[in-house]
Design an enzyme around this catalytic site. Structure first.
Site, mmCIF file in Angstrom:
data_model
loop_
_atom_site.group_PDB
_atom_site.id
_atom_site.type_symbol
_atom_site.label_atom_id
_atom_site.label_comp_id
_atom_site.label_asym_id
_atom_site.label_seq_id
_atom_site.Cartn_x
_atom_site.Cartn_y
_atom_site.Cartn_z
ATOM 1 N N HIS A 72 -12.727 -20.963 21.611
ATOM 2 C CA HIS A 72 -11.922 -21.972 22.304
ATOM 3 C C HIS A 72 -12.743 -22.599 23.424
ATOM 4 O O HIS A 72 -13.389 -21.902 24.191
ATOM 5 C CB HIS A 72 -10.648 -21.342 22.883
ATOM 6 C CG HIS A 72 -9.523 -21.271 21.899
ATOM 7 N ND1 HIS A 72 -8.207 -21.203 22.264
ATOM 8 C CD2 HIS A 72 -9.536 -21.276 20.551
ATOM 9 C CE1 HIS A 72 -7.440 -21.171 21.181
ATOM 10 N NE2 HIS A 72 -8.221 -21.204 20.127
ATOM 11 N N TYR A 200 -0.858 -22.028 29.630
ATOM 12 C CA TYR A 200 -0.253 -21.203 30.683
ATOM 13 C C TYR A 200 0.741 -22.105 31.398
ATOM 14 O O TYR A 200 0.336 -23.036 32.091
ATOM 15 C CB TYR A 200 -1.302 -20.728 31.683
ATOM 16 C CG TYR A 200 -2.278 -19.694 31.142
ATOM 17 C CD1 TYR A 200 -3.397 -20.062 30.408
ATOM 18 C CD2 TYR A 200 -2.086 -18.331 31.398
ATOM 19 C CE1 TYR A 200 -4.298 -19.115 29.930
ATOM 20 C CE2 TYR A 200 -2.988 -17.376 30.928
ATOM 21 C CZ TYR A 200 -4.086 -17.778 30.199
ATOM 22 O OH TYR A 200 -4.970 -16.835 29.744
ATOM 23 N N PRO A 292 -2.069 -9.446 33.167
ATOM 24 C CA PRO A 292 -2.679 -10.119 32.013
ATOM 25 C C PRO A 292 -2.958 -11.608 32.232
ATOM 26 O O PRO A 292 -3.583 -12.250 31.383
ATOM 27 C CB PRO A 292 -1.637 -9.928 30.896
ATOM 28 C CG PRO A 292 -0.351 -9.745 31.624
ATOM 29 C CD PRO A 292 -0.679 -9.050 32.897
ATOM 30 N N LYS A 296 -8.196 -10.563 31.679
ATOM 31 C CA LYS A 296 -9.399 -9.846 32.122
ATOM 32 C C LYS A 296 -9.428 -8.360 31.761
ATOM 33 O O LYS A 296 -10.493 -7.730 31.873
ATOM 34 C CB LYS A 296 -9.545 -9.982 33.653
ATOM 35 C CG LYS A 296 -9.917 -11.375 34.089
ATOM 36 C CD LYS A 296 -11.370 -11.674 33.776
ATOM 37 C CE LYS A 296 -11.710 -13.138 33.827
ATOM 38 N NZ LYS A 296 -11.964 -13.743 32.518
ATOM 39 N N TYR A 384 -12.679 -17.732 34.339
ATOM 40 C CA TYR A 384 -11.985 -17.462 33.085
ATOM 41 C C TYR A 384 -12.970 -17.093 31.977
ATOM 42 O O TYR A 384 -12.733 -16.141 31.222
ATOM 43 C CB TYR A 384 -11.150 -18.683 32.663
ATOM 44 C CG TYR A 384 -10.126 -18.343 31.599
ATOM 45 C CD1 TYR A 384 -8.810 -18.040 31.944
ATOM 46 C CD2 TYR A 384 -10.473 -18.314 30.251
ATOM 47 C CE1 TYR A 384 -7.869 -17.706 30.975
ATOM 48 C CE2 TYR A 384 -9.541 -17.979 29.280
ATOM 49 C CZ TYR A 384 -8.240 -17.686 29.645
ATOM 50 O OH TYR A 384 -7.325 -17.351 28.685
HETATM 51 C C1 PHB Z 1 -2.832 -12.792 24.446
HETATM 52 O O1 PHB Z 1 -3.205 -13.521 23.530
HETATM 53 O O2 PHB Z 1 -2.164 -11.752 24.220
HETATM 54 C C2 PHB Z 1 -3.151 -13.174 25.842
HETATM 55 C C3 PHB Z 1 -3.949 -14.288 26.075
HETATM 56 C C4 PHB Z 1 -4.238 -14.663 27.361
HETATM 57 C C5 PHB Z 1 -3.741 -13.936 28.416
HETATM 58 C C6 PHB Z 1 -2.970 -12.798 28.192
HETATM 59 C C7 PHB Z 1 -2.662 -12.426 26.897
HETATM 60 O O3 PHB Z 1 -4.023 -14.320 29.685
#
Ligand code: PHB
Ligand code: APR
Length: 389
Positions: A72, A200, A292, A296, A384
């Site tokens: 990505h 997000y 989450p 990280k 990130y």
């Molecule tokens: C996930 O795909 O489970 C996932 C992706 C990004 C995050 C947390 C979880 O920040």
């Protein structure tokens, strides 16, 4: 000595460490409390920093990730209808890889089987002693039988609830913690992703995350109160809530389907110092937990393992103690930066119950700054995609 390094915990940290050590000719034994099936059933995060991708390749477990993982180039951060694109590739020249932790763990088990490494599943009552002596001793119960292994070093990769961290005297440990007043409800569903990059989303109804595992499998989350139970959330309720939290353009494309997994995880920041005590080294969730929000958790376990495998190889192959002596400080320097990033992302993206107007304005201003400043986006992107090791 029975083996060179005993590794407590057969999650991604323990398995990757073992794999890297074995490839350098260092012998290991892994002790895992659960069955392999249970370890592989746990659904965890799915975003790999490029440093993680490179270390997995170096460990000889990159093939399926290369074939099935999805690189990505960016992601979206949104606040109501304000959508900010974070162009990782343009801002840093780097990408992340969408590839589930479950798959990483699977590949590591296959590779360790091929190496012939001893992995004991179903071990109980692990006790670690001799950390200040000429050799360490790990005692445990396996199939009802008392067992004992002597070794040069012990790697504590047994997660947040493991025994390794507790083997460091309490008065010598310093612990730091933030518990957030909400959790994430996550579902897996065999539907096409609502967007080609992660979203997000901060909305008046709370946070939501649109993530994915493949072109046909999604992982979506919504922020929920800590008091909620999975049983409170029917699939219908989830889809309604998720839909109203993501931006309108994305909501139009949303494809719903039955959930094939549903779970709630609380959000916590936690770190314990030091990460070394005599012959014991902690790595991954055994030493630190992040919420989450910045993806990280797994990546920090991997950077610990990067430092630790080098340090143990230098010591065991060349008698060079500099790496093991510097391990705790080196690993923690990176851990704290990722802790800061995960905390900041969590504050920026969630509504806090009972928050006042000032808190809401600060969150909105942070997002508006991100929208208007390439420097701010670059800072976010740099964190990130993963700070250098
Ligand atoms: C996930 O795909 O489970 C996932 C992706 C990004 C995050 C947390 C979880 O920040
Ligand atoms: N004895 C043996 N094994 C144990 C013990 C014990 N006393 N306690 C826990 N374990 C095992 C658990 O069953 C688990 O399989 O240790 C393993 C730890 O694995 P994880 O919790 O997955 O931790 P880690 O390997 O550090 O992985 C990093 O990144 O995305 C995050 O939290 C997520 O699991 C992820 C982590």
């Amino acid at each position: 000595m029975d083996t060179q390094v005993v590794i407590i915990g057969g999650g991604p940290a323990g398995l990757l460490l073992s794999q890297l050590l074995n490839r350098a000719g260092v012998e290991t034994v892994i002790l895992e409390r659960s069955t392999r099936a249970h370890v592989l059933e746990r659904i965890r995060a799915g975003i790999l920093e490029w440093g993680t991708v490179e270390l997995l390749r170096e460990a000889g477990v990159g093939a399926r990730m290369e074939a099935e993982g999805i690189p990505h180039d960016g992601c979206y951060m949104t606040d109501s209808d304000l959508m900010v694109h974070i162009d990782f590739k343009g801002l840093t020249g780097k990408q992340v890889m969408v590839y589930g932790q479950t798959e990483v763990t699977h590949d590591l088990y296959d590779a360790q089987d091929a190496m012939g490494t001893i992995i004991h599943h179903g071990v109980e009552d692990v006790r670690i002693t001799g950390l200040d002596d000429a050799q360490a001793v790990v005692e445990f119960t396996l199939n009802g039988e008392a067992r004992r292994l002597t070794c040069a070093y012990v790697a504590g990769c047994d997660g947040f609830h493991g025994v390794s961290r507790q083997s460091i005297p309490k008065e010598k440990r310093q612990e730091f913690e933030r518990v957030y007043p909400f959790g994430w409800l996550g579902i897996l569903s065999r539907t096409p992703p609502v967007n080609d990059e992660l979203i997000y989303a901060n909305s008046p109804h709370g946070f939501a995350l649109a993530s994915m595992r493949s072109e046909t499998l999604v992982r979506y989350y919504v922020q929920v109160p800590l008091t909620d139970k999975v049983e409170d959330w029917s699939d219908d309720r989830f889809w309604t809530e998720f839909r109203r939290r993501i931006p309108a353009q994305a909501a139009e494309r949303l494809v719903k389907g039955p959930s094939i997994e549903k779970s709630i995880a609380p959000l916590r920041s936690f770190a314990s110092e030091p990460m070394r005590w005599g012959r014991l080294f902690l790595a991954g969730d055994a030493a630190h937990i992040v919420p989450p929000t910045g993806a990280k958790g797994l990546n920090l376990a991997v950077s610990d393992v990067f430092y630790l495998h080098q340090a143990l190889i230098d010591m065991l192959k060349r008698g060079d103690a500099r790496g093991i002596d510097g391990y705790s400080q080196r690993a923690l320097a990176r851990v704290w930066k990722a802790m800061r990033f995960s905390w900041q992302m969590t504050m920026m993206l969630h509504r806090f119950d009972g928050e006042d107007g000032f808190a809401a304005q600060m969150r909105r201003a942070t997002m508006a700054h991100l929208a208007g400043s390439e420097t701010a986006r670059k800072d976010l992107a740099e964190n990130y995609i993963g700070l250098p090791y």
